[in-house]
Design a protein around this motif. Structure first.
Motif, PDB file in Angstrom:
ATOM      1  N   LEU A 181       0.820  -1.209   0.000  1.00 49.65           N
ATOM      2  CA  LEU A 181       0.000   0.000   0.000  1.00 49.65           C
ATOM      3  C   LEU A 181       0.858   1.266   0.000  1.00 49.65           C
ATOM      4  N   ALA A 182       2.113   1.164   0.464  1.00 49.17           N
ATOM      5  CA  ALA A 182       2.997   2.327   0.451  1.00 49.17           C
ATOM      6  C   ALA A 182       3.333   2.767  -0.960  1.00 49.17           C
ATOM      7  N   HIS A 183       3.127   1.889  -1.952  1.00 46.13           N
ATOM      8  CA  HIS A 183       3.420   2.248  -3.341  1.00 46.13           C
ATOM      9  C   HIS A 183       2.259   2.951  -4.038  1.00 46.13           C
ATOM     10  N   GLU A 184       1.093   3.004  -3.424  1.00 47.65           N
ATOM     11  CA  GLU A 184      -0.028   3.679  -4.069  1.00 47.65           C
ATOM     12  C   GLU A 184       0.264   5.172  -4.235  1.00 47.65           C
ATOM     13  N   GLY A 185      -0.275   5.764  -5.292  1.00 52.48           N
ATOM     14  CA  GLY A 185      -0.112   7.204  -5.461  1.00 52.48           C
ATOM     15  C   GLY A 185      -0.045   7.610  -6.917  1.00 52.48           C
ATOM     16  N   HIS A 186       0.488   8.801  -7.147  1.00 57.51           N
ATOM     17  CA  HIS A 186       0.502   9.463  -8.453  1.00 57.51           C
ATOM     18  C   HIS A 186       1.931   9.441  -8.993  1.00 57.51           C
ATOM     19  N   TYR A 187       2.135   8.748 -10.122  1.00 55.84           N
ATOM     20  CA  TYR A 187       3.444   8.640 -10.767  1.00 55.84           C
ATOM     21  C   TYR A 187       3.386   9.350 -12.117  1.00 55.84           C
ATOM     22  N   SER A 188       4.560   9.798 -12.575  1.00 54.04           N
ATOM     23  CA  SER A 188       4.661  10.378 -13.924  1.00 54.04           C
ATOM     24  C   SER A 188       6.011  10.018 -14.529  1.00 54.04           C
ATOM     25  N   CYS A 189       6.030   9.814 -15.857  1.00 58.11           N
ATOM     26  CA  CYS A 189       7.286   9.544 -16.551  1.00 58.11           C
ATOM     27  C   CYS A 189       7.562  10.684 -17.539  1.00 58.11           C
ATOM     28  N   HIS A 190       8.877  11.002 -17.739  1.00 57.72           N
ATOM     29  CA  HIS A 190       9.259  12.202 -18.483  1.00 57.72           C
ATOM     30  C   HIS A 190      10.456  11.902 -19.382  1.00 57.72           C
ATOM     31  N   HIS A 191      10.611  12.730 -20.403  1.00 56.66           N
ATOM     32  CA  HIS A 191      11.821  12.688 -21.222  1.00 56.66           C
ATOM     33  C   HIS A 191      13.008  12.961 -20.297  1.00 56.66           C
ATOM     34  N   PRO A 192      14.041  12.110 -20.348  1.00 58.20           N
ATOM     35  CA  PRO A 192      15.126  12.236 -19.376  1.00 58.20           C
ATOM     36  C   PRO A 192      15.944  13.513 -19.527  1.00 58.20           C
ATOM     37  N   VAL A 193      15.845  14.207 -20.683  1.00 58.38           N
ATOM     38  CA  VAL A 193      16.631  15.420 -20.900  1.00 58.38           C
ATOM     39  C   VAL A 193      15.754  16.664 -20.814  1.00 58.38           C
ATOM     40  N   THR A 194      14.640  16.678 -21.555  1.00 59.67           N
ATOM     41  CA  THR A 194      13.798  17.879 -21.612  1.00 59.67           C
ATOM     42  C   THR A 194      12.789  17.955 -20.474  1.00 59.67           C
ATOM     43  N   GLY A 195      12.506  16.830 -19.843  1.00 62.85           N
ATOM     44  CA  GLY A 195      11.501  16.806 -18.778  1.00 62.85           C
ATOM     45  C   GLY A 195      10.080  16.770 -19.280  1.00 62.85           C
ATOM     46  N   THR A 204       6.533  15.659 -20.139  1.00 61.19           N
ATOM     47  CA  THR A 204       5.712  14.610 -19.530  1.00 61.19           C
ATOM     48  C   THR A 204       5.169  13.678 -20.597  1.00 61.19           C
ATOM     49  N   TRP A 205       5.461  12.392 -20.435  1.00 62.19           N
ATOM     50  CA  TRP A 205       4.961  11.402 -21.372  1.00 62.19           C
ATOM     51  C   TRP A 205       3.677  10.713 -20.863  1.00 62.19           C
TER      52      TRP A 205
END
Length: 348
Positions: free
Chosen positions: A80-94, A96-97
């Motif tokens: 349950l500690a892993h629940e929440g809001h995640y986001s992934c991004h371009h590693p250089v420009t940031g 949001t994908w």
């Protein structure tokens, strides 16, 4: 595997309910309000959060977790500690994908069902439980079958339903089927029963315990049938009684009796007694109701009755010997109790 170990350490121990959109600036990707894609996973398993790009930088709640290769971020032994809001991004420009709202739980187990008829013969009530609890929003569909007839059991609560149009004394069993469904799966449970076997009235109501004048070892009990029992004149009930003296640990149970009143006898004079009543179909079908809320009373007491009468009907003797007009207006004492004021007029 070093990256997975780091994720387990930095993930904050909080639960963020999914509401269909990304969270606020403090709960998302530096205030990024991009649409949030819900994802569900099973507790105790490895959960993979997918990112549409290649190698990506992952963030959670504004905290940079690090980079992870395609296809995404793996969370081993998800809790349950892993629940929440995640986001992934371009590693250089940031850029949001993707943004993901992760909820964890279990597929629903087969519902454990129980049914009873507290308003026989009008309706059947059913409820069910899930163990373990799925921890995720779970929907239910409840239906019943009786021979070739089928129908919906109308939901009356999150995990309960009711249906009517019953056939009494039928030898064909009813069958209730409940299907539980959440994002991780579905499961069904069923219960078969004969209608008369599940009769269980609600407890009797308005229990009264009263002393009987002149009877120091008796108590009069009176009660009403449960208001949910629709036709007591056609489907009568009988009752059993449980009573005990104050501070006694073992109660006495008597009955069943068909009337809605009863006199307890051979009680200890002056002792407080606690009483409860339960009801059952008079044909002994089904089972007894739960016990009613307790009511208490003490048998008639001669001394108490004397002082109660004196306080209620006060009387002052006439010391001048001119008669006592008030004496004629006083109510007589109960049978068997001598009037302690009798004769005062002549002695004063």
């Amino acid at each position: 595997m070093r990256w997975l170990w780091v994720v387990a350490l930095v993930a904050p121990a909080c639960t963020v309910p999914y509401n269909g959109t990304a969270g606020s600036a403090g709960d998302g990707d530096n205030g990024d309000r991009a649409p949030c894609t819900p994802q569900h996973g099973s507790l105790g398993t490895e959960v993979l959060l997918l990112c549409p790009g290649g190698e990506a930088e992952w963030r959670r709640g504004g905290t940079v977790l690090g980079t992870s290769p395609a296809p995404g971020l793996a969370l081993p032994n998800a809790s349950l500690a892993h629940e929440g809001h995640y986001s992934c991004h371009h590693p250089v420009t940031g850029e949001t994908w993707a943004t993901i709202c992760l909820r964890l739980g279990y597929p629903p187990p087969p519902p454990a069902i129980e049914c009873w008829a507290s308003s026989y013969p009008q309706a059947v009530n059913c409820s069910w439980g899930l163990s373990p609890d799925p921890l995720l929003d779970t929907d239910f569909v409840a239906t019943y079958r009786h021979g070739t007839d089928t129908g919906e059991c109308t939901l009356t609560g999150p995990r309960s339903c009711s249906f009517g149009d019953l056939q009494v004394f039928s030898l064909t069993p009813y069958e209730l089927n409940v299907t539980a469904r959440n994002p991780l799966g579905a499961a069904s449970g069923a219960l078969s029963f004969l209608l008369e076997n599940i009769i269980k009235p609600d407890p009797p109501e308005a229990l009264r315990v009263s002393p009987i004048p002149g009877e120091p070892q008796k108590l009069l009990l009176e009660w009403n049938p449960p208001s949910s029992w629709p036709f007591p004149e056609y489907f009568p009930l009988h009752y059993r009684i449980r009573y005990s003296r104050d501070n006694d640990s073992v109660p006495t149970t008597v009955g069943p009796y068909e009337l809605t009143s009863h006199t307890l006898m051979d009680l200890e004079p002056g002792s407080l007694h606690h009483v409860q009543v339960a009801a059952k179909d008079i044909t002994d079908s089904g089972e007894f109701s739960a016990w009613s809320p307790p009511a208490s009373g003490t048998p008639w007491d001669k001394t108490g009755a004397l002082w109660e009468h004196r306080n209620r009907h006060s009387y002052t003797p006439n010391p001048l010997g001119q008669g006592n007009p008030g004496a004629e207006s006083r109510e007589p004492f109960p049978a068997g109790i001598p009037d302690p004021w009798a004769g005062w007029e002549g002695n004063l």
